[in-house]
Design a protein around this motif. Structure first.
Motif, mmCIF file in Angstrom:
data_model
loop_
_atom_site.group_PDB
_atom_site.id
_atom_site.type_symbol
_atom_site.label_atom_id
_atom_site.label_comp_id
_atom_site.label_asym_id
_atom_site.label_seq_id
_atom_site.Cartn_x
_atom_site.Cartn_y
_atom_site.Cartn_z
ATOM 1 N N CYS A 133 0.836 -1.199 0.000
ATOM 2 C CA CYS A 133 0.000 0.000 0.000
ATOM 3 C C CYS A 133 0.871 1.249 0.000
ATOM 4 O O CYS A 133 0.591 2.218 -0.712
ATOM 5 C CB CYS A 133 -0.914 -0.018 1.220
ATOM 6 N N GLN A 137 0.943 4.327 -2.617
ATOM 7 C CA GLN A 137 0.735 5.706 -2.184
ATOM 8 C C GLN A 137 1.879 6.613 -2.633
ATOM 9 O O GLN A 137 1.660 7.714 -3.152
ATOM 10 C CB GLN A 137 0.616 5.755 -0.660
ATOM 11 N N GLU A 190 -12.174 10.535 10.749
ATOM 12 C CA GLU A 190 -12.636 10.819 9.386
ATOM 13 C C GLU A 190 -11.648 11.719 8.644
ATOM 14 O O GLU A 190 -11.395 11.525 7.451
ATOM 15 C CB GLU A 190 -14.020 11.473 9.432
ATOM 16 N N HIS A 193 -8.659 9.591 7.707
ATOM 17 C CA HIS A 193 -9.029 8.681 6.621
ATOM 18 C C HIS A 193 -9.094 9.433 5.292
ATOM 19 O O HIS A 193 -8.644 8.924 4.255
ATOM 20 C CB HIS A 193 -10.378 8.037 6.937
ATOM 21 N N HIS A 194 -9.635 10.640 5.313
ATOM 22 C CA HIS A 194 -9.717 11.462 4.096
ATOM 23 C C HIS A 194 -8.310 11.765 3.557
ATOM 24 O O HIS A 194 -8.058 11.601 2.354
ATOM 25 C CB HIS A 194 -10.452 12.763 4.412
ATOM 26 N N LYS A 197 -6.690 8.620 2.130
ATOM 27 C CA LYS A 197 -7.217 8.267 0.809
ATOM 28 C C LYS A 197 -6.687 9.206 -0.270
ATOM 29 O O LYS A 197 -6.581 8.820 -1.436
ATOM 30 C CB LYS A 197 -8.752 8.326 0.832
ATOM 31 N N ARG A 198 -6.347 10.449 0.135
ATOM 32 C CA ARG A 198 -5.779 11.406 -0.812
ATOM 33 C C ARG A 198 -4.264 11.209 -0.972
ATOM 34 O O ARG A 198 -3.608 11.942 -1.699
ATOM 35 C CB ARG A 198 -6.030 12.834 -0.324
ATOM 36 N N ASN A 199 -3.699 10.220 -0.244
ATOM 37 C CA ASN A 199 -2.253 9.949 -0.267
ATOM 38 C C ASN A 199 -1.428 11.106 0.296
ATOM 39 O O ASN A 199 -0.273 11.303 -0.102
ATOM 40 C CB ASN A 199 -1.784 9.610 -1.691
ATOM 41 N N GLU A 219 -8.010 -6.270 1.825
ATOM 42 C CA GLU A 219 -7.895 -4.821 1.925
ATOM 43 C C GLU A 219 -7.451 -4.452 3.352
ATOM 44 O O GLU A 219 -7.736 -5.172 4.305
ATOM 45 C CB GLU A 219 -9.237 -4.154 1.618
#
Length: 430
Positions: A133, A137, A190, A193-194, A197-199, A219
């Protein structure tokens, strides 16, 4: 209980009598001893404290119907306490008990070794997936210049709250004891996590493998509350993000961004949920936090500031606590009444029946890094997310943006038709 008293070969007649008196029991009951040590001592002119020692040296009691469950050895008692505490069914002799302990120790050692091997296998599997992962990233980190304004603000709040001293990685939300990231723990997770997800946050394998599990779809499932992340950008870039977040910016453009509004609403909602949970716990209540309650709070926040909502929540919980004192009312009943109480108190205030009360910020709910970044620095107000509604903060900048659009339209109308066509052609060519 069947017993037999056995004496040492060289026992004296006096000591034999002492032993007989010591072990003599009524109807052969286990604890029905006829003579006390004090009575025996007085009879034979011996200190009563010495009686057990004399008996132990000169005789022992064989318990004929008690054998070791492992080797069958018959139980021998030297003192009354040994007989009283004896487990006739599950007794083991000292040798067998020692052998059992050794077996248990060996089994536990083997079990621990097996668990350590399994843990190491899980660790290696987790590290393998984390590194995969991580590689993905690192290969798709967005360019620093391409970052949206909202992501920069989120990143600035994260650096401000849980950025480590070296400004290369975060500390975990669990270990953060200084400036909170947001008003509510679920919103903290949150945000991370955001950014993940945006790396913009990269998992650190060695520090985070314990907080990552692999689901059936292979996953990663991350415990964002405990995991540690590296920042995707350099110290210089992060410093620039922090400086820009606290500097004057194009507020009108941010207000027009739906993502910015969404995060602002989440901050205010988090303020209300955090305060509601605290006030409820203080009154030993636990209102269900579901879609219904959240929709009520959102509707109230459209009209009231967080400051006013704190008063509404306080009043609603106090009413629920008073309701609990009535006969037949359970804590669940009282807890479930809180959402309805919030609606009623809000309705009275909004209709003008009650005065528009506001609260000061509670010291146990300090302003978060996100509230400072998204409200104070953007709108240049002190604790704006607490004292104002979203509409009150956004409206002046919406009007300003509308005026700017009107000005640009008027300027366009003043231009010649040929000039406008030339501009259009240039755009197509590019």
């Amino acid at each position: 209980m069947k017993t037999k008293l056995e004496y040492q070969p060289d026992i004296t007649e006096t000591n034999k009598l002492i032993c007989e008196r010591y072990w003599l029991r009524e109807s052969d009951k286990r604890s029905g001893f006829i003579y006390t040590c004090r009575e025996i001592g007085q009879e034979f002119d011996v200190k009563h404290q010495d009686i057990p020692s004399i008996v132990k040296i000169n005789a022992h009691l064989v318990v004929l119907d008690c054998q070791c469950i492992d080797c069958g050895t018959t139980k021998i008692c030297y003192t009354r306490s040994q007989l009283i505490r004896l487990d006739l069914i599950r007794w083991r002799c000292d040798n067998c008990w020692e052998a059992l302990q050794k077996r248990r120790d060996q089994e536990f050692l083997e079990y621990r070794l097996k668990q350590d091997l399994l843990a190491e296998e899980r660790r290696q599997t987790a590290l393998e997936h984390i590194n995969q992962c991580r590689s993905i990233q690192l290969s798709i980190i967005p360019s620093f210049t391409e970052l949206s304004d909202v992501d920069k603000l989120l990143l600035a709040a994260t650096v401000e709250s849980i950025g480590a001293d070296n400004l290369r990685n975060t500390v975990s939300l669990r270990d953060n004891l200084s400036l909170p990231l947001s008003p509510f723990s679920k919103l903290d997770e949150e945000i991370l996590h955001h950014l993940f997800k945006r790396n913009l946050l990269i998992l650190t394998p060695e520090n985070s493998y314990e907080y990552v599990t692999i689901n059936e779809e292979k996953e990663l499932e991350i415990d964002f509350y405990q995991a540690i992340f590296e920042f995707a950008y350099s110290i210089e870039n992060l410093t620039e993000i922090l400086i820009n977040a606290k500097s004057k910016k194009n507020t009108s453009a941010l207000v027009a961004d739906s993502q910015f509004k969404s995060w602002c609403e989440k901050v205010q909602l988090g303020e209300c949920l955090s305060y509601l949970m605290t006030r409820s716990r203080l009154n030993y209540l636990a209102p269900p936090i579901g879609d219904k309650l959240i929709s009520i709070l959102r509707a109230c926040l459209a009209k009231c500031s967080v400051s006013t909502m704190h008063y509404i929540i306080w009043k609603a919980v106090e009413n629920a606590a008073a309701y609990l004192q009535k006969p037949g009312i359970t804590r669940k009943h009282a807890s479930n009444s809180i959402s309805g109480n919030i609606e009623r108190v809000f309705g009275k205030i909004y209709s003008g029946s009650w005065s528009h009360n506001s609260s000061y910020r509670d010291f146990s709910h300090p302003q978060s890094a996100m509230a400072k970044i998204f409200f104070d620095y953007v709108f240049v107000v002190d604790d704006g997310g607490f004292h104002y509604t979203i509409d009150e903060l956004f409206s002046p900048y919406r009007s300003q943006r509308a005026l700017e659009q009107v000005s640009y339209a008027a300027l366009g109308n003043a231009r010649s038709t040929n000039y406008s066509v030339t501009i259009a052609l240039d755009i197509k060519q590019s």
